[in-house]
Scaffold this motif. Structure first.
Motif, PDB file in Angstrom:
ATOM      1  N   ARG A 205      16.044  31.742  87.575  1.00 54.62           N
ATOM      2  CA  ARG A 205      16.252  33.184  87.681  1.00 54.62           C
ATOM      3  C   ARG A 205      17.695  33.545  87.381  1.00 54.62           C
ATOM      4  O   ARG A 205      17.974  34.457  86.590  1.00 54.62           O
ATOM      5  N   ASP A 206      18.619  32.844  88.005  1.00 54.59           N
ATOM      6  CA  ASP A 206      20.039  33.171  87.834  1.00 54.59           C
ATOM      7  C   ASP A 206      20.498  32.899  86.404  1.00 54.59           C
ATOM      8  O   ASP A 206      21.267  33.685  85.828  1.00 54.59           O
ATOM      9  N   TRP A 207      20.045  31.798  85.823  1.00 50.90           N
ATOM     10  CA  TRP A 207      20.471  31.456  84.459  1.00 50.90           C
ATOM     11  C   TRP A 207      19.941  32.455  83.437  1.00 50.90           C
ATOM     12  O   TRP A 207      20.649  32.840  82.511  1.00 50.90           O
ATOM     13  N   MET A 208      18.695  32.890  83.608  1.00 49.86           N
ATOM     14  CA  MET A 208      18.158  33.880  82.672  1.00 49.86           C
ATOM     15  C   MET A 208      18.796  35.248  82.891  1.00 49.86           C
ATOM     16  O   MET A 208      19.061  35.988  81.938  1.00 49.86           O
ATOM     17  N   ALA A 209      19.073  35.595  84.131  1.00 47.81           N
ATOM     18  CA  ALA A 209      19.698  36.885  84.426  1.00 47.81           C
ATOM     19  C   ALA A 209      21.107  36.969  83.842  1.00 47.81           C
ATOM     20  O   ALA A 209      21.550  38.031  83.385  1.00 47.81           O
ATOM     21  N   SER A 210      21.808  35.839  83.828  1.00 52.24           N
ATOM     22  CA  SER A 210      23.189  35.822  83.336  1.00 52.24           C
ATOM     23  C   SER A 210      23.284  35.572  81.830  1.00 52.24           C
ATOM     24  O   SER A 210      24.355  35.706  81.240  1.00 52.24           O
ATOM     25  N   GLY A 211      22.172  35.165  81.199  1.00 53.78           N
ATOM     26  CA  GLY A 211      22.196  34.813  79.787  1.00 53.78           C
ATOM     27  C   GLY A 211      22.524  33.354  79.542  1.00 53.78           C
ATOM     28  O   GLY A 211      22.604  32.927  78.375  1.00 53.78           O
ATOM     29  N   ARG A 212      22.708  32.571  80.615  1.00 55.25           N
ATOM     30  CA  ARG A 212      22.981  31.138  80.446  1.00 55.25           C
ATOM     31  C   ARG A 212      21.826  30.447  79.726  1.00 55.25           C
ATOM     32  O   ARG A 212      22.036  29.554  78.896  1.00 55.25           O
ATOM     33  N   ILE A 213      20.611  30.866  80.045  1.00 54.11           N
ATOM     34  CA  ILE A 213      19.407  30.382  79.372  1.00 54.11           C
ATOM     35  C   ILE A 213      18.633  31.590  78.864  1.00 54.11           C
ATOM     36  O   ILE A 213      18.469  32.582  79.584  1.00 54.11           O
ATOM     37  N   ARG A 214      18.141  31.505  77.639  1.00 54.91           N
ATOM     38  CA  ARG A 214      17.229  32.513  77.108  1.00 54.91           C
ATOM     39  C   ARG A 214      15.899  31.843  76.781  1.00 54.91           C
ATOM     40  O   ARG A 214      15.849  30.638  76.514  1.00 54.91           O
ATOM     41  N   LYS A 215      14.837  32.623  76.831  1.00 56.31           N
ATOM     42  CA  LYS A 215      13.502  32.097  76.552  1.00 56.31           C
ATOM     43  C   LYS A 215      12.974  32.741  75.271  1.00 56.31           C
ATOM     44  O   LYS A 215      12.950  33.961  75.140  1.00 56.31           O
ATOM     45  N   PHE A 216      12.545  31.882  74.343  1.00 56.73           N
ATOM     46  CA  PHE A 216      12.026  32.345  73.063  1.00 56.73           C
ATOM     47  C   PHE A 216      10.600  31.835  72.854  1.00 56.73           C
ATOM     48  O   PHE A 216      10.235  30.760  73.332  1.00 56.73           O
ATOM     49  N   ALA A 217       9.820  32.622  72.131  1.00 57.00           N
ATOM     50  CA  ALA A 217       8.524  32.189  71.621  1.00 57.00           C
ATOM     51  C   ALA A 217       8.675  31.998  70.123  1.00 57.00           C
ATOM     52  O   ALA A 217       9.099  32.924  69.418  1.00 57.00           O
ATOM     53  N   LEU A 218       8.367  30.808  69.631  1.00 54.35           N
ATOM     54  CA  LEU A 218       8.546  30.475  68.221  1.00 54.35           C
ATOM     55  C   LEU A 218       7.229  30.057  67.582  1.00 54.35           C
ATOM     56  O   LEU A 218       6.394  29.422  68.227  1.00 54.35           O
ATOM     57  N   VAL A 219       7.080  30.393  66.320  1.00 54.01           N
ATOM     58  CA  VAL A 219       5.991  29.873  65.507  1.00 54.01           C
ATOM     59  C   VAL A 219       6.592  29.294  64.244  1.00 54.01           C
ATOM     60  O   VAL A 219       7.368  29.960  63.546  1.00 54.01           O
ATOM     61  N   SER A 220       6.249  28.035  63.959  1.00 52.27           N
ATOM     62  CA  SER A 220       6.709  27.372  62.740  1.00 52.27           C
ATOM     63  C   SER A 220       5.501  26.861  61.982  1.00 52.27           C
ATOM     64  O   SER A 220       4.479  26.519  62.571  1.00 52.27           O
ATOM     65  N   GLU A 221       5.644  26.805  60.668  1.00 53.13           N
ATOM     66  CA  GLU A 221       4.530  26.429  59.798  1.00 53.13           C
ATOM     67  C   GLU A 221       4.850  25.144  59.048  1.00 53.13           C
ATOM     68  O   GLU A 221       5.959  24.978  58.521  1.00 53.13           O
ATOM     69  N   ARG A 222       3.871  24.235  59.018  1.00 53.36           N
ATOM     70  CA  ARG A 222       4.062  23.013  58.235  1.00 53.36           C
ATOM     71  C   ARG A 222       4.062  23.372  56.753  1.00 53.36           C
ATOM     72  O   ARG A 222       3.127  23.989  56.241  1.00 53.36           O
ATOM     73  N   GLU A 223       5.119  22.986  56.074  1.00 55.95           N
ATOM     74  CA  GLU A 223       5.284  23.345  54.675  1.00 55.95           C
ATOM     75  C   GLU A 223       4.277  22.604  53.807  1.00 55.95           C
ATOM     76  O   GLU A 223       3.827  21.504  54.142  1.00 55.95           O
ATOM     77  N   PRO A 224       3.882  23.209  52.682  1.00 60.61           N
ATOM     78  CA  PRO A 224       2.928  22.555  51.768  1.00 60.61           C
ATOM     79  C   PRO A 224       3.457  21.206  51.265  1.00 60.61           C
ATOM     80  O   PRO A 224       4.671  21.005  51.138  1.00 60.61           O
ATOM     81  N   ILE A 225       2.548  20.307  51.004  1.00 60.50           N
ATOM     82  CA  ILE A 225       2.926  19.012  50.448  1.00 60.50           C
ATOM     83  C   ILE A 225       3.227  19.186  48.957  1.00 60.50           C
ATOM     84  O   ILE A 225       2.435  19.747  48.210  1.00 60.50           O
ATOM     85  N   ASP A 226       4.392  18.729  48.536  1.00 65.40           N
ATOM     86  CA  ASP A 226       4.806  18.835  47.128  1.00 65.40           C
ATOM     87  C   ASP A 226       4.774  20.280  46.625  1.00 65.40           C
ATOM     88  O   ASP A 226       4.503  20.544  45.454  1.00 65.40           O
ATOM     89  N   GLY A 227       4.995  21.218  47.563  1.00 58.86           N
ATOM     90  CA  GLY A 227       5.092  22.620  47.165  1.00 58.86           C
ATOM     91  C   GLY A 227       3.761  23.293  46.924  1.00 58.86           C
ATOM     92  O   GLY A 227       3.703  24.435  46.501  1.00 58.86           O
ATOM     93  N   VAL A 228       2.636  22.599  47.192  1.00 58.30           N
ATOM     94  CA  VAL A 228       1.316  23.177  46.955  1.00 58.30           C
ATOM     95  C   VAL A 228       0.560  23.216  48.268  1.00 58.30           C
ATOM     96  O   VAL A 228       0.307  22.180  48.890  1.00 58.30           O
ATOM     97  N   LEU A 229       0.225  24.401  48.732  1.00 55.72           N
ATOM     98  CA  LEU A 229      -0.505  24.556  49.967  1.00 55.72           C
ATOM     99  C   LEU A 229      -1.973  24.204  49.736  1.00 55.72           C
ATOM    100  O   LEU A 229      -2.634  24.766  48.870  1.00 55.72           O
ATOM    101  N   GLU A 230      -2.484  23.254  50.505  1.00 58.60           N
ATOM    102  CA  GLU A 230      -3.878  22.873  50.388  1.00 58.60           C
ATOM    103  C   GLU A 230      -4.755  23.917  51.064  1.00 58.60           C
ATOM    104  O   GLU A 230      -4.490  24.332  52.186  1.00 58.60           O
ATOM    105  N   VAL A 231      -5.782  24.346  50.383  1.00 65.10           N
ATOM    106  CA  VAL A 231      -6.701  25.353  50.913  1.00 65.10           C
ATOM    107  C   VAL A 231      -8.096  24.741  50.977  1.00 65.10           C
ATOM    108  O   VAL A 231      -8.607  24.233  49.977  1.00 65.10           O
ATOM    109  N   ALA A 232      -8.691  24.781  52.164  1.00 70.25           N
ATOM    110  CA  ALA A 232     -10.033  24.214  52.323  1.00 70.25           C
ATOM    111  C   ALA A 232     -11.043  25.100  51.600  1.00 70.25           C
ATOM    112  O   ALA A 232     -10.902  26.307  51.556  1.00 70.25           O
ATOM    113  N   ASP A 233     -12.083  24.455  51.056  1.00 68.94           N
ATOM    114  CA  ASP A 233     -13.156  25.222  50.392  1.00 68.94           C
ATOM    115  C   ASP A 233     -13.968  26.005  51.412  1.00 68.94           C
ATOM    116  O   ASP A 233     -14.131  25.580  52.543  1.00 68.94           O
TER     117      ASP A 233
END
Length: 233
Positions: A205-233
């Motif tokens: 509580r104290d760390w988040m209130a002071s800004g010592r710790i912040r909480k983020f929600a992140l989404v990251s995407e696995r990059e296509p292999i060799d620059g080509v995104l595989e798409v399922a049929d």
């Protein structure tokens, strides 16, 4: 996290009826049950705590979900087996973020997504580590460093949401409730457990209130292999 926050993160990662979700460090499975009931995804949760996994199985009867005892990393799936890897409130427990990110990248199909919450900040000082119970499971990391680590293993961050205010409200409410119930908690689980529970929530509580710790929600995407995104049929 709030129920709304869990759903928002899952939806931003594209979780839906045809999504294969692997929930890492699922605990007793409450978040997973919420996702399966609301979004209809196919869900598998893993946790190193056998008692937590047993509880998760007990409460998920009738749902499209499975659970297993497993220590991460590595992840308990084959390469490119999963649409979404979910990791809630536990990134801080991994001192080696690169090993964690690498395991996630291997598990995700090309175009698959990693959805997590991050305790953002510089490493704890010796004084802070002395004050925090179970400090060997508390390893915050600067946001830019974590995003760079993800990129190093082929996970491109596509969404970053600062949820500190929401997490601060939850931590404050929990601390209030735990303090009010201190005698009952101590009678059931002992004085040491109760002292550590209150101390850790007070620090968060104290760390988040002071800004010592912040909480983020992140989404990251696995990059296509060799620059080509595989798409399922």
């Amino acid at each position: 996290m709030t129920a709304e926050g869990i759903l928002a993160l899952a939806r931003s990662a594209g979780v839906g009826a045809d999504t294969r979700v692997l929930d890492v460090c699922c605990g007793t499975g409450g978040a997973g049950r919420h996702l399966v009931r609301t979004l209809g995804c196919s869900y598998h949760g893993v946790d190193a705590d056998a008692e937590a996994v047993a509880s998760a199985r007990h409460h998920a009867v009738g749902l499209s979900s499975t659970y297993a005892v497993h220590t991460v990393p590595p992840l308990p799936v084959g390469e490119a087996d999963v649409d979404v890897v979910l990791l809630l409130e536990t990134v801080l427990a991994f001192p080696d973020k690169h090993a964690l990110a690498s395991a996630v990248a291997v598990a995700l199909r090309p175009g698959g997504r990693f959805a997590c919450t991050l305790e953002e900040g510089t490493p704890l000082t010796p004084v802070e580590r002395e004050a925090m119970p179970a400090a060997d499971t508390v390893w915050p990391v600067p946001l830019a460093e974590f995003v760079s680590t993800l990129a190093d293993v082929g996970l491109a961050t596509v969404s970053v949401q600062d949820d500190t205010a929401s997490h601060l409200r939850v931590a404050t409410a929990l601390l209030t409730q735990f303090t009010a119930a201190r005698d009952r908690i101590e009678a059931a689980l002992g004085a040491t457990f109760t002292d550590d529970l209150l101390a850790s929530h007070r620090l968060w509580r104290d760390w988040m209130a002071s800004g010592r710790i912040r909480k983020f929600a992140l989404v990251s995407e696995r990059e296509p292999i060799d620059g080509v995104l595989e798409v399922a049929d």
